[in-house]
Scaffold this motif. Structure first.
Motif, PDB file in Angstrom:
ATOM      1  N   LYS A 119       3.851  10.344  -7.202  1.00  0.00           N
ATOM      2  CA  LYS A 119       4.673  10.663  -8.356  1.00  0.00           C
ATOM      3  C   LYS A 119       4.154  11.358  -9.516  1.00  0.00           C
ATOM      4  O   LYS A 119       4.550  12.240 -10.037  1.00  0.00           O
ATOM      5  CB  LYS A 119       5.753   9.849  -8.541  1.00  0.00           C
ATOM      6  CG  LYS A 119       6.696  10.006  -9.726  1.00  0.00           C
ATOM      7  CD  LYS A 119       7.822   8.728 -10.212  1.00  0.00           C
ATOM      8  CE  LYS A 119       8.643   9.119 -11.356  1.00  0.00           C
ATOM      9  NZ  LYS A 119       9.660   8.004 -11.562  1.00  0.00           N
ATOM     10  N   TYR A 120       3.135  10.622  -9.784  1.00  0.00           N
ATOM     11  CA  TYR A 120       2.454  11.085 -11.074  1.00  0.00           C
ATOM     12  C   TYR A 120       1.404  11.995 -11.278  1.00  0.00           C
ATOM     13  O   TYR A 120       1.261  12.956 -12.269  1.00  0.00           O
ATOM     14  CB  TYR A 120       1.866   9.778 -11.923  1.00  0.00           C
ATOM     15  CG  TYR A 120       2.901   8.780 -12.561  1.00  0.00           C
ATOM     16  CD1 TYR A 120       3.714   9.363 -13.676  1.00  0.00           C
ATOM     17  CD2 TYR A 120       3.467   7.655 -11.763  1.00  0.00           C
ATOM     18  CE1 TYR A 120       4.704   8.403 -14.207  1.00  0.00           C
ATOM     19  CE2 TYR A 120       4.654   6.979 -12.193  1.00  0.00           C
ATOM     20  CZ  TYR A 120       5.380   7.548 -13.374  1.00  0.00           C
ATOM     21  OH  TYR A 120       6.348   6.716 -13.791  1.00  0.00           O
ATOM     22  N   ASP A 148       0.880  -1.137  -0.011  1.00  0.00           N
ATOM     23  CA  ASP A 148      -0.056   0.149   0.040  1.00  0.00           C
ATOM     24  C   ASP A 148       0.997   1.258  -0.144  1.00  0.00           C
ATOM     25  O   ASP A 148       0.668   2.327  -0.786  1.00  0.00           O
ATOM     26  CB  ASP A 148      -0.860  -0.195   1.344  1.00  0.00           C
ATOM     27  CG  ASP A 148      -1.888   1.193   1.160  1.00  0.00           C
ATOM     28  OD1 ASP A 148      -2.694   1.128   0.538  1.00  0.00           O
ATOM     29  OD2 ASP A 148      -1.752   2.056   1.963  1.00  0.00           O
ATOM     30  N   ALA A 149       2.049   1.408   0.806  1.00  0.00           N
ATOM     31  CA  ALA A 149       2.698   2.624   1.062  1.00  0.00           C
ATOM     32  C   ALA A 149       3.245   2.686  -0.277  1.00  0.00           C
ATOM     33  O   ALA A 149       3.448   3.961  -0.790  1.00  0.00           O
ATOM     34  CB  ALA A 149       3.642   2.493   2.017  1.00  0.00           C
ATOM     35  N   ARG A 150       3.883   1.771  -0.985  1.00  0.00           N
ATOM     36  CA  ARG A 150       4.589   1.840  -2.260  1.00  0.00           C
ATOM     37  C   ARG A 150       3.508   2.444  -3.487  1.00  0.00           C
ATOM     38  O   ARG A 150       3.951   3.281  -4.103  1.00  0.00           O
ATOM     39  CB  ARG A 150       5.192   0.474  -2.657  1.00  0.00           C
ATOM     40  CG  ARG A 150       5.929   0.608  -3.971  1.00  0.00           C
ATOM     41  CD  ARG A 150       7.089   1.427  -4.253  1.00  0.00           C
ATOM     42  NE  ARG A 150       7.508   1.252  -5.592  1.00  0.00           N
ATOM     43  CZ  ARG A 150       8.258   2.152  -6.031  1.00  0.00           C
ATOM     44  NH1 ARG A 150       8.466   3.470  -5.629  1.00  0.00           N
ATOM     45  NH2 ARG A 150       8.666   1.851  -7.387  1.00  0.00           N
ATOM     46  N   VAL A 151       2.495   1.810  -3.314  1.00  0.00           N
ATOM     47  CA  VAL A 151       1.422   2.365  -4.442  1.00  0.00           C
ATOM     48  C   VAL A 151       1.186   3.682  -4.277  1.00  0.00           C
ATOM     49  O   VAL A 151       1.061   4.398  -5.178  1.00  0.00           O
ATOM     50  CB  VAL A 151       0.261   1.418  -4.246  1.00  0.00           C
ATOM     51  CG1 VAL A 151      -0.859   1.906  -5.263  1.00  0.00           C
ATOM     52  CG2 VAL A 151       0.346  -0.133  -4.664  1.00  0.00           C
ATOM     53  N   PRO A 198       2.443  14.445   0.849  1.00  0.00           N
ATOM     54  CA  PRO A 198       2.332  13.383   1.769  1.00  0.00           C
ATOM     55  C   PRO A 198       0.981  13.271   2.551  1.00  0.00           C
ATOM     56  O   PRO A 198       0.480  12.314   2.571  1.00  0.00           O
ATOM     57  CB  PRO A 198       3.334  13.687   2.795  1.00  0.00           C
ATOM     58  CG  PRO A 198       4.433  14.259   1.747  1.00  0.00           C
ATOM     59  CD  PRO A 198       3.596  15.413   1.057  1.00  0.00           C
ATOM     60  N   GLU A 199       0.628  14.312   3.069  1.00  0.00           N
ATOM     61  CA  GLU A 199      -0.779  14.300   3.889  1.00  0.00           C
ATOM     62  C   GLU A 199      -1.967  13.878   3.119  1.00  0.00           C
ATOM     63  O   GLU A 199      -2.921  13.352   3.640  1.00  0.00           O
ATOM     64  CB  GLU A 199      -1.177  15.830   4.664  1.00  0.00           C
ATOM     65  CG  GLU A 199      -1.177  16.838   3.610  1.00  0.00           C
ATOM     66  CD  GLU A 199       0.230  17.520   3.079  1.00  0.00           C
ATOM     67  OE1 GLU A 199       0.011  18.618   2.587  1.00  0.00           O
ATOM     68  OE2 GLU A 199       1.158  16.893   3.398  1.00  0.00           O
ATOM     69  N   VAL A 200      -1.994  14.086   1.693  1.00  0.00           N
ATOM     70  CA  VAL A 200      -3.192  13.861   0.891  1.00  0.00           C
ATOM     71  C   VAL A 200      -2.957  12.347   0.380  1.00  0.00           C
ATOM     72  O   VAL A 200      -3.930  11.545   0.584  1.00  0.00           O
ATOM     73  CB  VAL A 200      -3.160  14.669  -0.433  1.00  0.00           C
ATOM     74  CG1 VAL A 200      -4.180  14.200  -1.148  1.00  0.00           C
ATOM     75  CG2 VAL A 200      -3.448  16.188   0.091  1.00  0.00           C
TER      76      VAL A 200
END
Length: 315
Positions: free
Chosen positions: A264-265, A255-258, A270-272
């Motif tokens: 990135k795209y 999940d964190a990686r996704v 981060p908070e969103v």
């Protein structure tokens, strides 16, 4: 001096002389893929970042497209080889004479997803479907997913959508348009929806999407039929890569990686990223899913010609 037989034997024994896999011998197929700023493209983002495209010898360049409704024209002009229109934009393009087909799918509708909805301008007083009559509402693409589904919701609530004025506005413009007072509401999606509400420029009047049935495509990955016919292996490899990415997404440990990849795209802070809802992946499009969209669009008199669904999905 080594004779010819000895030389051949030495070469055969050398690891560097072993035959390369077929995919390594050929040049990678270049694909420019067009996406918009929604999480429904997550499986494509993951396929790019986790190497699913590369290992299938695909050189995929991801290109941001501000308005979903412009993707079919970009495909037709060869600016894109594959792009992600909403099902309604795709079907309208086919209805208009473009020879496009589907090679894969993006996200799916889910009653658990409240990541898009009707966001009204602060002070507008809009709280219900009836309150939208006579109002000007922005949508991120006329004829695209949010426009068509919102009109279906209005109809479901007993409101004639013809009495509502719709204007096309890209997601990043939504907050400014509401703040400036030029429109009364927008049909928007996260992260833009959350930014509007957090800033106080507007409020969520309805998470109308919960009325939609489960498991229908929100984004489809289209290409010109001519391109697919010339590149059948690449089209198949693209779909397989997205399927692999979908499987990766469905593992909770990833999940964190996704989320980091999505950020990135579509440039999420981060908070969103931490709280954004991610649409379930649907990498394979079925005839049944397209049939639902054809029915919805016929109800809204958006199609002028018969649509042969069986010819639109690359198997």
């Amino acid at each position: 001096m080594m004779n010819r037989r000895s030389l051949l034997a030495a070469l055969a024994a050398s690891p560097s002389a072993l035959a390369l896999p077929a995919h390594a011998q050929a040049a990678a197929t270049k694909i420019v893929f067009g996406y918009t700023a929604v999480t429904d493209f997550a499986s494509v983002f993951v396929a790019a970042e986790e190497g699913a495209f590369k290992k299938r010898n695909l050189d995929v360049e991801l290109k941001f497209i501000p308005l979903n409704s412009t993707i079919p024209a970009a495909l037709q002009s060869d600016s894109l080889q594959i792009g992600g229109p909403t099902p309604s934009v795709f079907l309208q393009a086919v209805d208009g004479g473009l020879d496009l087909v589907l090679v894969a799918g993006g996200g799916l509708t889910s009653k658990t997803i409240t990541a898009f909805g009707l966001v009204a301008r602060a002070g507008s007083g809009i709280r219900s479907a009836q309150d939208c009559v006579g109002k000007k509402i922005g949508v991120p693409g006329l004829g695209a997913f949010l426009h068509v589904t919102f009109r279906a919701w209005l109809k479901d609530q007993g409101v004639d959508y013809r009495k509502v004025s719709f204007v096309e506005a890209a997601f990043p413009q939504h907050a400014d348009l509401l703040r400036g007072g030029s429109i009364d509401a927008v049909v928007s999606a996260d992260p833009f929806m959350s930014r509007i509400t957090d800033s106080g420029a507007g409020y969520v009047a309805s998470y109308y999407s919960t009325f939609l049935p489960e498991g229908n495509q929100t984004i489809v990955h289209a290409a010109k039929r001519e391109w697919v016919q010339k590149n059948p292996a690449a089209a198949r490899a693209f779909r397989e890569a997205v399927q692999e990415a979908a499987a990766f997404m469905q593992q909770p440990k990833n999940d964190a990686r996704v989320r980091a990849i999505i950020g990135k795209y579509i440039k999420l802070p981060p908070e969103v990223l931490a709280k954004v809802q991610i649409s379930p992946p649907g990498p394979v499009v079925s005839d049944k899913q397209l049939t639902y969209w054809v029915g919805l669009m016929k109800e809204q008199e958006m199609l002028k010609t018969p649509i042969d669904i069986a010819k639109l999905v690359v198997k």
